[in-house]
Design a protein around this motif. Structure first.
Motif, PDB file in Angstrom:
ATOM      1  N   TYR A   5     -12.255 -46.082  40.746  1.00 45.62           N
ATOM      2  CA  TYR A   5     -10.979 -45.431  40.435  1.00 45.62           C
ATOM      3  C   TYR A   5     -10.600 -44.562  41.628  1.00 45.62           C
ATOM      4  N   PRO A   6      -9.391 -44.700  42.138  1.00 47.17           N
ATOM      5  CA  PRO A   6      -9.001 -43.934  43.334  1.00 47.17           C
ATOM      6  C   PRO A   6      -9.119 -42.423  43.101  1.00 47.17           C
ATOM      7  N   ASP A   7      -9.706 -41.757  44.089  1.00 47.20           N
ATOM      8  CA  ASP A   7      -9.849 -40.304  44.027  1.00 47.20           C
ATOM      9  C   ASP A   7      -9.667 -39.720  45.423  1.00 47.20           C
ATOM     10  N   GLU A   8      -9.865 -38.425  45.538  1.00 50.07           N
ATOM     11  CA  GLU A   8      -9.687 -37.757  46.833  1.00 50.07           C
ATOM     12  C   GLU A   8     -10.673 -38.266  47.884  1.00 50.07           C
ATOM     13  N   PHE A   9     -11.847 -38.697  47.461  1.00 53.42           N
ATOM     14  CA  PHE A   9     -12.855 -39.198  48.404  1.00 53.42           C
ATOM     15  C   PHE A   9     -12.273 -40.303  49.279  1.00 53.42           C
ATOM     16  N   ILE A  10     -11.601 -41.251  48.649  1.00 53.34           N
ATOM     17  CA  ILE A  10     -11.093 -42.410  49.390  1.00 53.34           C
ATOM     18  C   ILE A  10     -10.073 -41.968  50.444  1.00 53.34           C
ATOM     19  N   LYS A  11      -9.335 -40.911  50.146  1.00 51.58           N
ATOM     20  CA  LYS A  11      -8.363 -40.393  51.117  1.00 51.58           C
ATOM     21  C   LYS A  11      -9.082 -39.627  52.230  1.00 51.58           C
ATOM     22  N   GLN A  12     -10.043 -38.799  51.847  1.00 54.06           N
ATOM     23  CA  GLN A  12     -10.757 -37.967  52.819  1.00 54.06           C
ATOM     24  C   GLN A  12     -11.622 -38.790  53.770  1.00 54.06           C
ATOM     25  N   GLU A  13     -12.152 -39.886  53.282  1.00 53.13           N
ATOM     26  CA  GLU A  13     -13.088 -40.691  54.073  1.00 53.13           C
ATOM     27  C   GLU A  13     -12.448 -41.951  54.651  1.00 53.13           C
ATOM     28  N   SER A  14     -11.131 -42.037  54.604  1.00 54.52           N
ATOM     29  CA  SER A  14     -10.443 -43.254  55.028  1.00 54.52           C
ATOM     30  C   SER A  14     -10.733 -43.634  56.477  1.00 54.52           C
ATOM     31  N   GLN A  48      -3.646 -44.488  41.474  1.00 50.06           N
ATOM     32  CA  GLN A  48      -4.341 -44.444  40.196  1.00 50.06           C
ATOM     33  C   GLN A  48      -3.573 -45.226  39.132  1.00 50.06           C
ATOM     34  N   SER A  49      -2.271 -45.077  39.120  1.00 50.35           N
ATOM     35  CA  SER A  49      -1.443 -45.800  38.160  1.00 50.35           C
ATOM     36  C   SER A  49      -1.565 -47.306  38.366  1.00 50.35           C
ATOM     37  N   GLN A  50      -1.534 -47.748  39.614  1.00 48.16           N
ATOM     38  CA  GLN A  50      -1.669 -49.180  39.900  1.00 48.16           C
ATOM     39  C   GLN A  50      -3.055 -49.691  39.531  1.00 48.16           C
ATOM     40  N   TYR A  51      -4.074 -48.868  39.727  1.00 46.03           N
ATOM     41  CA  TYR A  51      -5.437 -49.237  39.355  1.00 46.03           C
ATOM     42  C   TYR A  51      -5.513 -49.473  37.844  1.00 46.03           C
ATOM     43  N   VAL A  52      -4.967 -48.541  37.078  1.00 51.37           N
ATOM     44  CA  VAL A  52      -4.982 -48.661  35.614  1.00 51.37           C
ATOM     45  C   VAL A  52      -4.221 -49.908  35.182  1.00 51.37           C
ATOM     46  N   GLN A  53      -3.051 -50.133  35.771  1.00 53.44           N
ATOM     47  CA  GLN A  53      -2.271 -51.330  35.422  1.00 53.44           C
ATOM     48  C   GLN A  53      -3.050 -52.608  35.721  1.00 53.44           C
ATOM     49  N   LEU A  54      -3.723 -52.630  36.851  1.00 57.21           N
ATOM     50  CA  LEU A  54      -4.431 -53.832  37.275  1.00 57.21           C
ATOM     51  C   LEU A  54      -5.712 -54.073  36.482  1.00 57.21           C
ATOM     52  N   PHE A  55      -6.555 -53.050  36.375  1.00 65.07           N
ATOM     53  CA  PHE A  55      -7.883 -53.258  35.813  1.00 65.07           C
ATOM     54  C   PHE A  55      -8.034 -52.858  34.349  1.00 65.07           C
ATOM     55  N   ASP A  56      -7.258 -51.882  33.891  1.00 63.51           N
ATOM     56  CA  ASP A  56      -7.401 -51.447  32.499  1.00 63.51           C
ATOM     57  C   ASP A  56      -6.424 -52.139  31.563  1.00 63.51           C
ATOM     58  N   MET A  57      -5.262 -52.511  32.050  1.00 66.47           N
ATOM     59  CA  MET A  57      -4.234 -53.112  31.203  1.00 66.47           C
ATOM     60  C   MET A  57      -4.204 -54.639  31.295  1.00 66.47           C
ATOM     61  N   SER A  58      -5.002 -55.205  32.188  1.00 61.49           N
ATOM     62  CA  SER A  58      -5.077 -56.661  32.338  1.00 61.49           C
ATOM     63  C   SER A  58      -6.481 -57.106  31.952  1.00 61.49           C
ATOM     64  N   PRO A  59      -6.687 -57.505  30.687  1.00 62.90           N
ATOM     65  CA  PRO A  59      -8.038 -57.848  30.237  1.00 62.90           C
ATOM     66  C   PRO A  59      -8.746 -58.878  31.118  1.00 62.90           C
ATOM     67  N   GLN A 107     -16.321 -56.398  28.569  1.00 61.33           N
ATOM     68  CA  GLN A 107     -14.944 -56.575  28.093  1.00 61.33           C
ATOM     69  C   GLN A 107     -14.621 -58.054  27.923  1.00 61.33           C
ATOM     70  N   HIS A 108     -15.081 -58.884  28.830  1.00 57.62           N
ATOM     71  CA  HIS A 108     -14.762 -60.312  28.795  1.00 57.62           C
ATOM     72  C   HIS A 108     -15.454 -61.026  27.633  1.00 57.62           C
ATOM     73  N   VAL A 109     -16.600 -60.497  27.203  1.00 54.41           N
ATOM     74  CA  VAL A 109     -17.372 -61.145  26.143  1.00 54.41           C
ATOM     75  C   VAL A 109     -17.003 -60.600  24.766  1.00 54.41           C
ATOM     76  N   HIS A 110     -16.894 -59.264  24.667  1.00 53.63           N
ATOM     77  CA  HIS A 110     -16.730 -58.643  23.363  1.00 53.63           C
ATOM     78  C   HIS A 110     -15.366 -57.987  23.134  1.00 53.63           C
ATOM     79  N   GLY A 111     -14.532 -57.911  24.162  1.00 53.12           N
ATOM     80  CA  GLY A 111     -13.244 -57.232  23.992  1.00 53.12           C
ATOM     81  C   GLY A 111     -13.461 -55.777  23.632  1.00 53.12           C
ATOM     82  N   ASP A 112     -12.654 -55.247  22.722  1.00 52.66           N
ATOM     83  CA  ASP A 112     -12.771 -53.847  22.313  1.00 52.66           C
ATOM     84  C   ASP A 112     -13.558 -53.688  21.017  1.00 52.66           C
ATOM     85  N   SER A 113     -14.329 -54.689  20.649  1.00 48.94           N
ATOM     86  CA  SER A 113     -15.079 -54.620  19.393  1.00 48.94           C
ATOM     87  C   SER A 113     -16.267 -53.671  19.511  1.00 48.94           C
ATOM     88  N   ARG A 114     -16.850 -53.340  18.383  1.00 46.71           N
ATOM     89  CA  ARG A 114     -18.043 -52.483  18.347  1.00 46.71           C
ATOM     90  C   ARG A 114     -19.230 -53.147  19.048  1.00 46.71           C
TER      91      ARG A 114
END
Length: 107
Positions: free
Chosen positions: A18-27, A63-74, A82-89
């Motif tokens: 997940y993008p954070d300050e580290f990636i900017k500081q260490e670019s 961060q928004s693009q990361y969420v759209q790409l990896f969290d909102m696209s199963p 996630q690929h095997v069980h989805g959001d099940s228990r």
């Protein structure tokens, strides 16, 4: 694991976080590591494109693009079960079982 494969895995892990300050500081340092690495020209180009995108994009936008790409696209989810069980228990239990496997292996 070969040294270049290990480096490829480590670099991939950095850029898949997940993008954070580290990636900017260490670019700049990441750019140097990429350019001095034994990666192929194509791999260097791909990592450099991601690095520049993350360096130039405002953090909240990245961060928004990361969420759209990896969290909102199963189909692109980075969550192991996630690929095997989805959001099940069953997904939660699978993660607990995996953690126990790691512990029993001394990790």
């Amino acid at each position: 694991m070969s040294q270049s494969l290990s480096f490829l895995c480590q670099l991939s892990a950095i850029f898949l976080r997940y993008p954070d300050e580290f990636i900017k500081q260490e670019s700049v340092e990441l750019g140097t590591l990429i350019s001095l690495s034994n990666l192929s020209i194509e791999q260097k180009k791909a990592f450099e494109e991601i690095r520049i995108f993350l360096e130039k994009t405002p953090l909240l936008d990245a961060q928004s693009q990361y969420v759209q790409l990896f969290d909102m696209s199963p189909s692109l989810s980075l969550y192991l079960f996630q690929h095997v069980h989805g959001d099940s228990r069953m997904r939660g239990q699978a993660m607990v079982d995996l953690l126990e496997e790691y512990r029993s292996a001394g990790l």
